[in-house]
Design a protein around this motif. Structure first.
Motif, mmCIF file in Angstrom:
data_model
loop_
_atom_site.group_PDB
_atom_site.id
_atom_site.type_symbol
_atom_site.label_atom_id
_atom_site.label_comp_id
_atom_site.label_asym_id
_atom_site.label_seq_id
_atom_site.Cartn_x
_atom_site.Cartn_y
_atom_site.Cartn_z
ATOM 1 N N PHE A 1 17.821 20.121 2.233
ATOM 2 C CA PHE A 1 17.551 20.510 0.847
ATOM 3 C C PHE A 1 17.263 19.288 -0.016
ATOM 4 N N LYS A 2 18.072 18.238 0.161
ATOM 5 C CA LYS A 2 17.859 17.029 -0.634
ATOM 6 C C LYS A 2 16.544 16.355 -0.280
ATOM 7 N N LEU A 3 16.225 16.293 1.003
ATOM 8 C CA LEU A 3 14.967 15.669 1.404
ATOM 9 C C LEU A 3 13.759 16.483 0.978
ATOM 10 N N SER A 4 13.941 17.785 0.796
ATOM 11 C CA SER A 4 12.826 18.595 0.330
ATOM 12 C C SER A 4 12.450 18.260 -1.109
ATOM 13 N N LEU A 5 13.302 17.569 -1.824
ATOM 14 C CA LEU A 5 12.968 17.093 -3.163
ATOM 15 C C LEU A 5 12.521 15.632 -3.133
ATOM 16 N N VAL A 6 13.266 14.789 -2.463
ATOM 17 C CA VAL A 6 13.040 13.347 -2.544
ATOM 18 C C VAL A 6 11.737 12.936 -1.861
ATOM 19 N N LEU A 7 11.502 13.422 -0.673
ATOM 20 C CA LEU A 7 10.336 12.985 0.089
ATOM 21 C C LEU A 7 9.008 13.384 -0.572
ATOM 22 N N PRO A 8 8.805 14.635 -0.979
ATOM 23 C CA PRO A 8 7.542 14.955 -1.656
ATOM 24 C C PRO A 8 7.346 14.213 -2.978
ATOM 25 N N VAL A 9 8.408 13.997 -3.719
ATOM 26 C CA VAL A 9 8.279 13.262 -4.976
ATOM 27 C C VAL A 9 7.877 11.817 -4.702
ATOM 28 N N PHE A 10 8.479 11.211 -3.701
ATOM 29 C CA PHE A 10 8.116 9.840 -3.341
ATOM 30 C C PHE A 10 6.659 9.759 -2.887
ATOM 31 N N LEU A 11 6.224 10.698 -2.058
ATOM 32 C CA LEU A 11 4.834 10.686 -1.590
ATOM 33 C C LEU A 11 3.851 10.906 -2.738
ATOM 34 N N HIS A 12 4.210 11.782 -3.680
ATOM 35 C CA HIS A 12 3.353 12.007 -4.844
ATOM 36 C C HIS A 12 3.282 10.750 -5.713
ATOM 37 N N LEU B 1 3.689 7.656 -4.672
ATOM 38 C CA LEU B 1 2.915 6.674 -3.916
ATOM 39 C C LEU B 1 1.421 6.974 -4.024
ATOM 40 N N ARG B 2 1.049 8.248 -3.942
ATOM 41 C CA ARG B 2 -0.351 8.628 -4.092
ATOM 42 C C ARG B 2 -0.868 8.268 -5.482
ATOM 43 N N GLY B 3 -0.052 8.491 -6.512
ATOM 44 C CA GLY B 3 -0.449 8.136 -7.868
ATOM 45 C C GLY B 3 -0.600 6.643 -8.060
ATOM 46 N N MET B 4 0.253 5.874 -7.400
ATOM 47 C CA MET B 4 0.170 4.412 -7.494
ATOM 48 C C MET B 4 -1.100 3.885 -6.825
ATOM 49 N N LEU B 5 -1.490 4.488 -5.727
ATOM 50 C CA LEU B 5 -2.660 4.019 -4.988
ATOM 51 C C LEU B 5 -3.973 4.517 -5.583
ATOM 52 N N SER B 6 -3.910 5.507 -6.448
ATOM 53 C CA SER B 6 -5.113 6.059 -7.054
ATOM 54 C C SER B 6 -5.691 5.092 -8.072
ATOM 55 N N THR B 7 -7.015 5.015 -8.127
ATOM 56 C CA THR B 7 -7.654 4.120 -9.105
ATOM 57 C C THR B 7 -7.684 4.734 -10.492
ATOM 58 N N GLN B 8 -7.626 6.077 -10.589
ATOM 59 C CA GLN B 8 -7.660 6.714 -11.905
ATOM 60 C C GLN B 8 -6.275 6.845 -12.538
ATOM 61 N N GLN B 9 -5.196 6.922 -11.740
ATOM 62 C CA GLN B 9 -3.888 7.197 -12.313
ATOM 63 C C GLN B 9 -3.112 5.927 -12.618
ATOM 64 N N GLY B 10 -2.666 5.227 -11.632
ATOM 65 C CA GLY B 10 -1.885 4.024 -11.845
ATOM 66 C C GLY B 10 -0.403 4.317 -12.034
ATOM 67 N N PHE B 11 0.349 3.272 -12.401
ATOM 68 C CA PHE B 11 1.800 3.355 -12.468
ATOM 69 C C PHE B 11 2.296 4.318 -13.537
ATOM 70 N N SER B 12 1.733 4.239 -14.744
ATOM 71 C CA SER B 12 2.283 5.056 -15.835
ATOM 72 C C SER B 12 2.092 6.549 -15.576
ATOM 73 N N ASP C 1 4.386 11.779 -13.847
ATOM 74 C CA ASP C 1 4.382 12.892 -12.897
ATOM 75 C C ASP C 1 5.700 12.989 -12.150
ATOM 76 N N THR C 2 6.240 11.847 -11.752
ATOM 77 C CA THR C 2 7.511 11.839 -11.018
ATOM 78 C C THR C 2 8.647 12.383 -11.870
ATOM 79 N N MET C 3 8.691 11.995 -13.132
ATOM 80 C CA MET C 3 9.734 12.516 -14.019
ATOM 81 C C MET C 3 9.591 14.019 -14.205
ATOM 82 N N LEU C 4 8.368 14.495 -14.373
ATOM 83 C CA LEU C 4 8.138 15.916 -14.565
ATOM 84 C C LEU C 4 8.521 16.706 -13.316
ATOM 85 N N ILE C 5 8.118 16.213 -12.158
ATOM 86 C CA ILE C 5 8.436 16.900 -10.906
ATOM 87 C C ILE C 5 9.939 16.908 -10.661
#
Length: 149
Positions: free
Chosen positions: A35-46, A48-59, A64-68
């Motif tokens: 149950f805990k990993l079902s929250l932590v792992l997808p949020v971390f992957l999301h 990471l995807r946002g960090m690697l995106s050229t349109q999104q970035g860190f902020s 998104d992470t806070m909202l999720i």
């Protein structure tokens, strides 16, 4: 279906209901870890995807992470509560909720002299939770948990 939701104890156990998942420590640990990993792992992957995106970035990834991390547990709680209530409550039990809402309004406004809608809603939720717990005492799930496996 309604037939599955109203199984008696032996039939409930026959379809795979296992009390040991809730009473044995090593099985309970495995369930909570999933149950805990079902929250932590997808949020971390999301994130990471946002960090690697050229349109999104860190902020954007941080927002998104806070909202999720707020909405996802609320969604899981809503799903669990709905599933639990659909198993425990009968259709006629739903008729008790409107008078319960009126009672919570009267308790807050007349006895407590509180007119805040959030407080009235919280009192109504508390009373609904108490009603569901009271109805759960005689349910097939509770009888199956008490019956020896």
């Amino acid at each position: 279906s309604l037939v599955v939701l109203n199984l008696d104890g032996p039939n409930l156990r026959a379809v795979g209901w296992r009390n040991d998942k809730f009473t044995e420590a090593h099985l309970w640990f495995r369930q909570t870890l999933r149950f805990k990993l079902s929250l932590v792992l997808p949020v971390f992957l999301h994130f990471l995807r946002g960090m690697l995106s050229t349109q999104q970035g860190f902020s954007f990834a941080q927002k998104d992470t806070m909202l999720i991390s707020v909405l996802y547990p609320l969604m899981l709680m809503l799903i669990w509560t709905t599933a639990y209530c659909s198993v425990i409550l009968k259709l006629r039990d739903l008729l008790l909720f409107p008078p319960l809402a009126l009672l919570s309004y009267l308790v807050c406004t007349q006895l407590g002299h509180v007119h805040a809608k959030g407080v009235i809603f919280a009192v109504a939720l508390h009373m609904a939770r108490a009603l569901v717990q009271r109805k759960a005492l005689g349910s097939a799930i509770q009888r199956a948990q008490k019956a020896p496996m």
